[in-house]
Design an enzyme around this catalytic site. Structure first.
Site, short mmCIF file in Angstrom:
data_model
loop_
_atom_site.label_atom_id
_atom_site.label_comp_id
_atom_site.label_asym_id
_atom_site.label_seq_id
_atom_site.Cartn_x
_atom_site.Cartn_y
_atom_site.Cartn_z
N HIS A 34 0.86 -1.18 0.00
CA HIS A 34 0.00 0.00 0.00
C HIS A 34 0.90 1.24 0.00
O HIS A 34 2.14 1.11 -0.02
CB HIS A 34 -0.95 -0.02 1.20
CG HIS A 34 -0.26 -0.29 2.51
ND1 HIS A 34 0.63 0.60 3.08
CD2 HIS A 34 -0.30 -1.36 3.35
CE1 HIS A 34 1.08 0.10 4.21
NE2 HIS A 34 0.54 -1.09 4.40
N HIS A 37 4.03 1.33 2.18
CA HIS A 37 5.23 0.65 1.67
C HIS A 37 5.87 1.49 0.56
O HIS A 37 7.10 1.61 0.49
CB HIS A 37 4.86 -0.70 1.04
CG HIS A 37 4.30 -1.69 2.00
ND1 HIS A 37 2.98 -2.11 1.96
CD2 HIS A 37 4.88 -2.39 3.01
CE1 HIS A 37 2.78 -3.02 2.90
NE2 HIS A 37 3.90 -3.20 3.57
N GLN A 149 7.70 3.43 10.56
CA GLN A 149 7.50 3.85 11.95
C GLN A 149 6.21 3.25 12.52
O GLN A 149 6.04 3.18 13.73
CB GLN A 149 7.47 5.39 12.00
CG GLN A 149 7.04 6.01 13.31
CD GLN A 149 7.97 5.67 14.47
OE1 GLN A 149 9.13 5.32 14.28
NE2 GLN A 149 7.44 5.74 15.69
N SER A 187 -1.63 -3.60 5.66
CA SER A 187 -2.16 -4.67 4.79
C SER A 187 -3.34 -5.34 5.47
O SER A 187 -4.21 -5.90 4.82
CB SER A 187 -1.08 -5.71 4.50
OG SER A 187 0.07 -5.08 3.98
N ARG A 188 -3.38 -5.30 6.80
CA ARG A 188 -4.46 -5.98 7.54
C ARG A 188 -5.77 -5.20 7.52
O ARG A 188 -6.79 -5.73 7.95
CB ARG A 188 -4.02 -6.24 8.99
CG ARG A 188 -2.94 -7.32 9.09
CD ARG A 188 -2.64 -7.70 10.52
NE ARG A 188 -1.86 -8.92 10.61
CZ ARG A 188 -0.54 -8.97 10.82
NH1 ARG A 188 0.16 -7.88 10.98
NH2 ARG A 188 0.08 -10.15 10.89
#
Ligand code: PAF
Length: 282
Positions: A34, A37, A149, A187-188
């Site tokens: 996403h 990243h 972070q 991602s979750r």
């Protein structure tokens, strides 16, 4: 863009680049990329001649009953995104290539840091992270490695591991990237039902409220934690894993908010556990 699966081939490629005088920036990921990243990729590109992104859902950092099997994966979508970012190499090994033998060497995380925050309810998680990250450093031979972070404890643990074990790599932290309503990208987040997705905005709101309280002069960590707890607890269906305020440099406990402070939390919405944090300088 080259996609490399073999650790040996990856190492050979990295060695050849170093010989040619080119620096390598590594962004380790578990894929399902996403904007968060991609911002780390851009940071690595600013700092180095070449960018390597690793995509590997590392089985040994997931505990029993955690979401290893259902962790979202979409390699072809990830590769499309990385191509657009001008990434040189994607290292995407199989689990067998990374862990060919059942008996294996494990890199332990720094003592004292791993049992707090996420380590408390995820025993063994950080051992899995320090082990795989050590392997990725030895395979990809980066000059710089960029970590988000958002996983503040992970970044701290890796920084300390690099110092303690003299890895010749510079660790750089990338800022948390948020959705428009403040939810930290993860991602979750795809696990969330539309209803829980709305509820999850309470995480960042509680961090902003904590910052406001500190801005108004509140210094007792217990008072700020309680205010955050009450705010999140009011939202139906939330289960608070932890809300902590620690010294941001070594995760030591604080009674008074002073110096560089990390306010970190983990909250469950149904089966989905989300984390977020805020750094404050007081
Ligand atoms: O932050 C992650 O995605 C993972 O913990 C990492 C650093 C890629 C190690 O598997």
């Amino acid at each position: 863009m080259k996609v490399i699966e073999s650790p040996q081939e990856m190492q050979n490629w990295s060695r050849a680049q170093a010989k040619a005088g080119l620096s390598i920036g590594l962004v380790p990921t578990m894929g399902y990329l996403h904007e968060g990243h991609l911002s780390l990729v851009r940071r690595a590109r600013e700092l180095c001649d070449l960018v390597v992104v690793s995509i590997f859902v590392n089985p040994i950092q997931f505990g029993e009953g955690e979401d290893f099997d259902r962790y979202p994966r979409d390699l072809s979508r990830d590769l499309d995104l990385l191509k657009k970012e001008g990434v040189g190499v994607v290292f995407a090994p199989t689990a067998t290539a990374m862990y060919p033998e059942k008996e294996r060497t494990i890199v332990d995380p720094p003592t004292g840091m791993e049992n707090r925050l996420c380590g408390r309810n995820r025993p063994g998680h950080f051992r899995g992270v320090t082990t795989v990250v050590s392997k990725l450093f030895n395979i990809c031979l980066p000059d710089v490695a960029v970590f988000g972070q958002k996983d503040a404890q992970q970044a701290l643990i890796i920084e300390k591991m690099v110092r303690d074990l003299n890895f010749p790599v510079r660790i750089v932290r990338g800022e948390i990237v948020r959705e428009l309503d403040g939810l930290a990208m993860s991602s979750r987040n795809v696990y969330l039902s539309p209803e829980d997705r709305k509820k999850a905005t309470v995480l960042y709101r509680s961090l902003l409220m904590a910052r406001d309280l500190v801005g108004q002069g509140v210094r007792k960590t217990s008072q700020v934690r309680k205010a955050m707890f009450d705010m999140i607890d009011q939202v139906d269906g939330t289960q608070i894993d932890y809300i902590e305020i620690y010294n941001a440099r070594d995760l030591s406990e604080l009674e008074e908010i002073n110096g560089q402070v990390l306010i970190a939390l983990a909250v469950r919405f149904g089966d989905t556990r989300l984390i977020d944090n805020l750094l404050l300088e007081v």
